[in-house]
Design an enzyme around this catalytic site. Structure first.
Site, PDB file in Angstrom:
ATOM      1  NE  ARG A  94      -3.494   2.541   2.517  1.00  0.00           N
ATOM      2  CZ  ARG A  94      -4.480   2.830   3.374  1.00  0.00           C
ATOM      3  NH1 ARG A  94      -4.857   1.935   4.268  1.00  0.00           N
ATOM      4  NH2 ARG A  94      -5.092   3.994   3.343  1.00  0.00           N
ATOM      5  CG  ASN A 148     -11.127  -1.006  -0.794  1.00  0.00           C
ATOM      6  OD1 ASN A 148     -12.106  -0.853  -1.509  1.00  0.00           O
ATOM      7  ND2 ASN A 148     -11.005  -0.436   0.398  1.00  0.00           N
ATOM      8  CB  CYS A 171     -17.995   0.499  -0.174  1.00  0.00           C
ATOM      9  SG  CYS A 171     -17.179   2.015   0.362  1.00  0.00           S
ATOM     10  CG  ASP A 172     -16.392   1.239   5.499  1.00  0.00           C
ATOM     11  OD1 ASP A 172     -16.048   2.094   4.674  1.00  0.00           O
ATOM     12  OD2 ASP A 172     -15.583   0.715   6.288  1.00  0.00           O
ATOM     13  CG  HIS A 201     -14.144   4.264  -2.820  1.00  0.00           C
ATOM     14  ND1 HIS A 201     -12.885   3.903  -2.404  1.00  0.00           N
ATOM     15  CD2 HIS A 201     -14.988   3.781  -1.853  1.00  0.00           C
ATOM     16  CE1 HIS A 201     -12.958   3.249  -1.257  1.00  0.00           C
ATOM     17  NE2 HIS A 201     -14.231   3.149  -0.911  1.00  0.00           N
ATOM     18  CE1 TYR A 263     -11.133   6.602  -0.608  1.00  0.00           C
ATOM     19  CE2 TYR A 263     -13.348   6.358   0.274  1.00  0.00           C
ATOM     20  CZ  TYR A 263     -11.982   6.115   0.357  1.00  0.00           C
ATOM     21  OH  TYR A 263     -11.478   5.394   1.402  1.00  0.00           O
ATOM     22  NE  ARG A 283      -5.704   6.631   6.689  1.00  0.00           N
ATOM     23  CZ  ARG A 283      -5.867   6.807   8.004  1.00  0.00           C
ATOM     24  NH1 ARG A 283      -5.184   7.738   8.650  1.00  0.00           N
ATOM     25  NH2 ARG A 283      -6.710   6.061   8.677  1.00  0.00           N
TER      26      ARG A 283
HETATM   27  P1  NAD Z   1      -4.747  -5.347   6.874  1.00  0.00           P
HETATM   28  O1  NAD Z   1      -3.509  -5.487   6.052  1.00  0.00           O
HETATM   29  O2  NAD Z   1      -4.637  -4.931   8.294  1.00  0.00           O
HETATM   30  O3  NAD Z   1      -5.561  -6.707   6.859  1.00  0.00           O
HETATM   31  C1  NAD Z   1      -5.628  -7.548   5.769  1.00  0.00           C
HETATM   32  C2  NAD Z   1      -5.290  -8.971   6.195  1.00  0.00           C
HETATM   33  O4  NAD Z   1      -5.445  -9.802   5.030  1.00  0.00           O
HETATM   34  C3  NAD Z   1      -3.849  -9.145   6.675  1.00  0.00           C
HETATM   35  O5  NAD Z   1      -3.832  -9.741   7.943  1.00  0.00           O
HETATM   36  C4  NAD Z   1      -3.225 -10.052   5.612  1.00  0.00           C
HETATM   37  O6  NAD Z   1      -2.277 -10.949   6.133  1.00  0.00           O
HETATM   38  C5  NAD Z   1      -4.430 -10.780   5.074  1.00  0.00           C
HETATM   39  N1  NAD Z   1      -4.285 -11.344   3.725  1.00  0.00           N
HETATM   40  C6  NAD Z   1      -3.575 -10.871   2.682  1.00  0.00           C
HETATM   41  N2  NAD Z   1      -3.744 -11.671   1.616  1.00  0.00           N
HETATM   42  C7  NAD Z   1      -4.577 -12.672   1.997  1.00  0.00           C
HETATM   43  C8  NAD Z   1      -5.122 -13.807   1.349  1.00  0.00           C
HETATM   44  N3  NAD Z   1      -4.842 -14.074   0.065  1.00  0.00           N
HETATM   45  N4  NAD Z   1      -5.955 -14.616   2.038  1.00  0.00           N
HETATM   46  C9  NAD Z   1      -6.249 -14.359   3.333  1.00  0.00           C
HETATM   47  N5  NAD Z   1      -5.751 -13.314   3.996  1.00  0.00           N
HETATM   48  C10 NAD Z   1      -4.935 -12.470   3.345  1.00  0.00           C
HETATM   49  O7  NAD Z   1      -5.672  -4.334   6.067  1.00  0.00           O
HETATM   50  P2  NAD Z   1      -6.909  -3.457   6.573  1.00  0.00           P
HETATM   51  O8  NAD Z   1      -6.538  -2.033   6.443  1.00  0.00           O
HETATM   52  O9  NAD Z   1      -7.371  -3.946   7.866  1.00  0.00           O
HETATM   53  O10 NAD Z   1      -7.967  -3.737   5.450  1.00  0.00           O
HETATM   54  C11 NAD Z   1      -8.420  -5.047   5.116  1.00  0.00           C
HETATM   55  C12 NAD Z   1      -9.118  -5.005   3.772  1.00  0.00           C
HETATM   56  O11 NAD Z   1     -10.378  -4.385   3.889  1.00  0.00           O
HETATM   57  C13 NAD Z   1      -8.380  -4.199   2.706  1.00  0.00           C
HETATM   58  O12 NAD Z   1      -8.612  -4.764   1.444  1.00  0.00           O
HETATM   59  C14 NAD Z   1      -9.053  -2.854   2.775  1.00  0.00           C
HETATM   60  O13 NAD Z   1      -8.866  -2.114   1.613  1.00  0.00           O
HETATM   61  C15 NAD Z   1     -10.476  -3.320   2.954  1.00  0.00           C
HETATM   62  N6  NAD Z   1     -11.433  -2.337   3.450  1.00  0.00           N
HETATM   63  C16 NAD Z   1     -12.500  -2.098   2.667  1.00  0.00           C
HETATM   64  C17 NAD Z   1     -13.466  -1.237   3.051  1.00  0.00           C
HETATM   65  C18 NAD Z   1     -14.601  -0.973   2.125  1.00  0.00           C
HETATM   66  O14 NAD Z   1     -15.269   0.030   2.248  1.00  0.00           O
HETATM   67  N7  NAD Z   1     -14.859  -1.840   1.155  1.00  0.00           N
HETATM   68  C19 NAD Z   1     -13.357  -0.587   4.280  1.00  0.00           C
HETATM   69  C20 NAD Z   1     -12.235  -0.842   5.081  1.00  0.00           C
HETATM   70  C21 NAD Z   1     -11.275  -1.753   4.655  1.00  0.00           C
HETATM   71  C1  G6P Z   2     -13.198   3.932   3.987  1.00  0.00           C
HETATM   72  C2  G6P Z   2     -13.419   3.276   2.656  1.00  0.00           C
HETATM   73  C3  G6P Z   2     -12.647   2.002   2.567  1.00  0.00           C
HETATM   74  C4  G6P Z   2     -11.184   2.226   2.855  1.00  0.00           C
HETATM   75  C5  G6P Z   2     -11.018   2.867   4.191  1.00  0.00           C
HETATM   76  C6  G6P Z   2      -9.556   3.271   4.273  1.00  0.00           C
HETATM   77  O1  G6P Z   2     -13.821   3.227   5.000  1.00  0.00           O
HETATM   78  O2  G6P Z   2     -14.745   3.002   2.386  1.00  0.00           O
HETATM   79  O3  G6P Z   2     -12.815   1.461   1.290  1.00  0.00           O
HETATM   80  O4  G6P Z   2     -10.478   1.002   2.854  1.00  0.00           O
HETATM   81  O5  G6P Z   2     -11.809   4.021   4.289  1.00  0.00           O
HETATM   82  O6  G6P Z   2      -9.231   3.583   5.524  1.00  0.00           O
HETATM   83  P1  G6P Z   2      -7.736   3.792   6.013  1.00  0.00           P
HETATM   84  O7  G6P Z   2      -8.018   4.332   7.352  1.00  0.00           O
HETATM   85  O8  G6P Z   2      -7.088   2.457   5.984  1.00  0.00           O
HETATM   86  O9  G6P Z   2      -7.104   4.778   5.095  1.00  0.00           O
HETATM   87 MN    MN Z   3     -14.876   1.644   0.577  1.00  0.00          MN
END
Ligand code: NAD
Ligand code: G6P
Ligand code: MN
Length: 441
Positions: A94, A148, A171-172, A201, A263, A283
């Protein structure tokens, strides 16, 4: 009431403690029989998993809980819901997604612009594998995906698994925005009936009805223009998020029709936002020094102490609650209204059928039943068409291993525009993502 079997993929995520707390508080409405957390990183999974044991011992002793890095243990035939939140390449990648573009003078962001492109090309591979692993065991489980960039993951999964009706990308951020409107108006977000359209987004609220049928959007617009905009949980947010929410005021001033997703700042004001971003401290650095550090330290402390007393590990409960109320609405055929991502198929009548749009739907056991949006005005249509072309070309660049589609995608992205710049960024990202991307020819 039926009890559900849940698998969390990416159980070592920083968001997992909030999700687990949500499971405890919703155990009457969404009772869980077996919960398995799976991650590829044992250390991360263990820290969160040991926290979960202490938490469940206190609040949910009846749950059958385990965590693992073994696929055979994780993927079972009787799973009802798979919650996915993985990050291929972790925070190390990232950071590159953010810093490589920034060092070349364009926006570097997790999900938007070239950073989102790079992350998308990594996520598709692991998400395709995940869907196959689940479907090898069961056709029935609902796959609720947060991973994501959800926009690109959604387009790619739709192309690769077109017949699979039980993959739902969510998405949250619309939920965070609804809660923020709620706090501004002193109302509960569940009492709103929102109308929303766009891509993930990349969307806008067009109406926000209350329970008496009043549209609150004009009042909200006025409140934002007069007093600015903050996240519902602003006391817990880092400065960069406060800056992001503050930009909503500018967007509403310039484009007052609707209320924008935060976004959109990257696409509408790339020059202004770029000036605020620091290529030395992005970030990722803020998250690693903040949320990630707090979560992992706190979970380790709880496991050591054997009690959650004095623990304050949950970051943003909207995130954990949202996926649970989505699951609940599906499980119990509630038909509650949620903004989710799904195939357009005429919902927005002047956009392509195959676009993966984000709109308000009634969520049922049969999946999302969308509310028709109809035709959208020229400005929004133009914006979305460009962005959708970028998303589609990104998915195709991955699937076909096509360099020229990747270049087309980045050239179309509003955060870049120049083909020369797009090529420079693409070449640097290819170099950094060798381990993860297919070879682009
Ligand atoms: P993070 O890195 O803390 O957590 C991700 C976890 O996934 C890690 O522990 C990693 O080891 C694991 N991982 C990686 N590849 C994997 C695989 N192939 N199989 C199983 N596990 C695997 O990241 P985070 O910031 O906590 O975010 C987690 C995910 O959620 C990210 O993709 C982030 O973008 C997404 N997210 C999405 C939204 C949304 O609105 N859609 C909101 C918040 C976070
Ligand atoms: C929002 C978005 C997520 C994104 C997150 C990033 O919740 O909807 O898609 O992953 O923000 O947050 P961070 O705190 O990791 O920048
Ligand atoms: Mn999102």
């Amino acid at each position: 009431m039926k009890k559900y079997n849940v698998l969390v993929v990416g159980g070592g995520s920083t968001w997992t403690p909030g999700l687990l707390k949500g499971m405890c508080s919703r155990k009457e409405t969404f009772p869980i029989n077996r919960l398995v957390m799976y991650d590829i990183d044992y250390d991360r999974q263990q820290t969160i998993g040991e926290f979960a044991k202490v938490l469940f011992n206190e609040e949910y002793p009846e749950i059958d809980f385990s965590y693992t890095t073994d696929k055979e243990e994780a993927f079972q035939e009787d799973i009802d819901f798979v919650f996915v939140q993985m990050r291929t390449g972790g925070y190390a990648m990232r950071e590159k997604d953010e810093k490589i573009p920034l060092n070349l003078g364009v926006i570097g962001q997790e999900t938007c612009g070239p950073g989102g492109f790079a992350y998308g090309m990594r996520s598709i591979r692991d998400m395709v594998e995940l869907v196959k692993d689940v479907r090898n065991k069961t056709k029935d489980a609902w796959i609720l995906n947060y991973t994501n960039p959800a926009a690109i993951v959604a387009v790619a999964l739709q192309q690769i698994f077109p017949e699979d009706k039980r993959i739902l990308n969510i998405c949250d951020q619309p939920e965070n925005l609804l809660r923020s409107y709620g706090r501004l108006l002193d109302m509960n977000e569940r009492d709103f009936d929102p109308v929303y359209f766009g891509l993930n987004h990349f969307g806008w609220f067009t109406h926000l009805y209350d329970q008496e049928g009043n549209d609150l959007l004009p009042k909200l617009r006025k409140t934002i223009l007069e007093g600015g905009f903050r996240p519902a949980d602003y006391e817990q947010r880092d400065q960069s998020w406060l800056d992001t929410y503050a930009m909503v005021e500018q967007m509403v001033q310039d484009f007052p029709d609707y209320l924008p997703n935060t976004y959109l700042q990257y696409y509408l004001y790339p020059d202004k936002v770029l000036n605020k971003l620091d290529p030395e401290f992005t970030r990722t650095n803020e998250v690693q020094a903040g949320r990630e550090k707090r979560v992992f330290e706190d979970c380790a402390r709880v496991a050591e102490a054997g009690t959650t007393k004095d623990s304050n590990v949950v970051e943003n409960d909207a995130h954990g609650e949202f996926i649970l109320i989505v699951a609940e609405s599906i499980a119990h055929n509630k038909g509650n209204n949620f903004v989710v991502i799904l195939k357009n198929d005429g919902i927005i009548s002047n956009l392509p059928d195959d676009a993966m749009v984000e709109v308000a739907t009634s969520l049922t056991a049969n999946g999302p039943r969308p509310y028709a949006v109809g035709e959208i005005p020229t400005f929004y249509k133009g914006m979305i068409e460009g962005q959708y072309a970028y998303e589609k070309l990104t998915a195709e660049a991955f699937i076909e291993g096509s360099y020229s589609k990747a270049l087309q995608a980045l050239t179309l992205n509003r955060t870049i525009v120049s083909a020369t710049k797009a090529k420079e960024v693409l070449d640097a990202l290819i170099e950094a993502n060798k381990e993860y991307w297919p070879e682009l020819r």
